[in-house]
Write a protein that holds these residues in place. Sequence first.
Motif, mmCIF file in Angstrom:
data_model
loop_
_atom_site.group_PDB
_atom_site.id
_atom_site.type_symbol
_atom_site.label_atom_id
_atom_site.label_comp_id
_atom_site.label_asym_id
_atom_site.label_seq_id
_atom_site.Cartn_x
_atom_site.Cartn_y
_atom_site.Cartn_z
ATOM 1 N N ASP A 170 0.810 -1.211 0.000
ATOM 2 C CA ASP A 170 0.000 0.000 0.000
ATOM 3 C C ASP A 170 0.844 1.261 0.000
ATOM 4 O O ASP A 170 0.316 2.368 -0.172
ATOM 5 N N LEU A 171 2.168 1.145 0.188
ATOM 6 C CA LEU A 171 3.040 2.311 0.113
ATOM 7 C C LEU A 171 3.365 2.600 -1.346
ATOM 8 O O LEU A 171 3.636 1.686 -2.125
ATOM 9 N N PRO A 172 3.367 3.863 -1.733
ATOM 10 C CA PRO A 172 3.550 4.189 -3.147
ATOM 11 C C PRO A 172 5.014 4.112 -3.589
ATOM 12 O O PRO A 172 5.937 4.329 -2.810
ATOM 13 N N VAL A 173 5.192 3.797 -4.863
ATOM 14 C CA VAL A 173 6.494 3.882 -5.520
ATOM 15 C C VAL A 173 6.334 4.928 -6.618
ATOM 16 O O VAL A 173 5.775 4.654 -7.672
ATOM 17 N N GLN A 174 6.793 6.155 -6.353
ATOM 18 C CA GLN A 174 6.602 7.257 -7.289
ATOM 19 C C GLN A 174 7.681 7.221 -8.358
ATOM 20 O O GLN A 174 8.877 7.256 -8.064
#
Length: 546
Positions: free
Chosen positions: A20-24
């Motif tokens: 659920d953590l983003p990878v920008q």
Amino acid sequence: MLRTLAATLRTFWVVTAACDLPVQKINQGVLPQMREEPSEHWHWAESYGFSAAQWDEMVNGSKVTEEYLKLLIEKGQRDWESELLAEHHVSLRRSLRAKQRVAVQRVMELVQTNDRLGQMFGNRQILEATSSYYLLGNDVPPDMLPFHEELQSLQSLERAFGIFNVRSKRYKGCLLVAPSTKLEAHCNCWEFWSCAATNGAPFVARVTLHPPERRPNTTELAPLRGVRIVETSGGGVFQEAFVQTLVKLFPNLRVLKVNMVSDDLVLYPQLHSWSSSILALHLHAPTSGPMVQMLCQLRKLRYLTFGGAEASDGTESLMAFPACMGNLSELVHVKVVGCNLTGSASLPSTLSNLKELKVFEAFEQGRLNADDEAACPGDWLPNRTDCVPGYVARADAPESPVWRCPVHGWNLQMDDMTLPWWNWQSLEKMHIDANFIYGTIPEQLPELWPHLRSLDLHDLKLSGALPLSLTTLENLTQLQVQLNDLQCPEGVDVIAALMKRPKMRVLHVDANPRMCGCLPPEAPHFLHLSVGETSIRLNCDEHLEL
């Protein structure tokens, strides 16, 4: 027409995959390279101090030799060997084609005979601490046993101790192969011998040892003087009585590789003559008091690597360098990757004594274990949203993040001038990327590291101006500072100035939104330059003072 890369190159998207953590996503903004005109008199080697005639003499008409020499000059002996072994595994004699073998041997010869090549990154000191040097049959002792007697000695060792992995059919087949077997069969057994001796006969150059299955005894075995590389699996190998046997059996050991888990930890014995013969130590093991005892004995050590390993009982990999390392005055290269260095206490003041150190690599401290790389940082972690997936994931591979979190990361201040690394005057390569190091890049860095050739500070927490003083580093070939919060010095176009340096080959400043400057639309043909997600403008008429 003015173009701002911050407006034209910046692209973000979020990859959640199983987390659920983003990878920008980062757009690197790699500039196209100018085409090299045939009429140009610029010669690749001249910027490194070699005339065209000297370069041609070294290459001797071999494109393969030229390719290997370029890699050696740009990255140094250890990285050159690593890429070679990664491509050809450890069975160099068998997998290298004839032209490649000749080229590799030629490069090794040049490192030994050419002062300029030998001094770069400590190539000459490191050469004798590498596996490939011995696997290719260099420095063969004149008093070695005939091959059939070496085989008998290995077989006697197995009968006495049960030290080899004879459960492996292939391994057992190598050990029990008859001396009269064709040479090709011996050369397939890379676990044991090299087939690169000058007379064409194989000899035992490398062994992999497992904990003894039987109690050591006083069996007398003929020494195997050609063995320079020993790899161990399990700390049980280091029982006092058995080590005494190994030291007698392998008196000329140069490279020791230790792989173990906490269950194997024992009180390490005295290493006897190995303490002055071992030049390279590779540790993939949880750190402990006994491990440090062994390390501190190796007074002639030139190359030291720590690999991340966490034992089943929770014993962690390296969290701080032992103070005794400051006594290893001949260390040239230290590599610690994927361990758990934390804070400035991880660098004891005694490390200031490492006056010969040329290469220091300590990236990705506190990363999740390899088995957990696809998973998210746990919900229990404090400040979980501050965990980062790594630059590589954001630039190239968003589906494969390698998560690091501040709570387990290497947090120290870059511009803390009391850190021992500011005393490493011989330093040529400093790679401490992918950590939580913060602060500014000191303006006096070139005075403290005057021989620096490669500096990698990407994916840190640095801020402030990128010092113009970096342009005074005569040997600087690679500078990577992407993914920080750096900016340009007031009134000075530092990127344009760095771009003009004749030796510069890699210049990455992308993902520093406040970095400014005015550059041509193309980079020189020899320079890899990335400026995406910055405020750098292309093809503009404005020029700040250089």
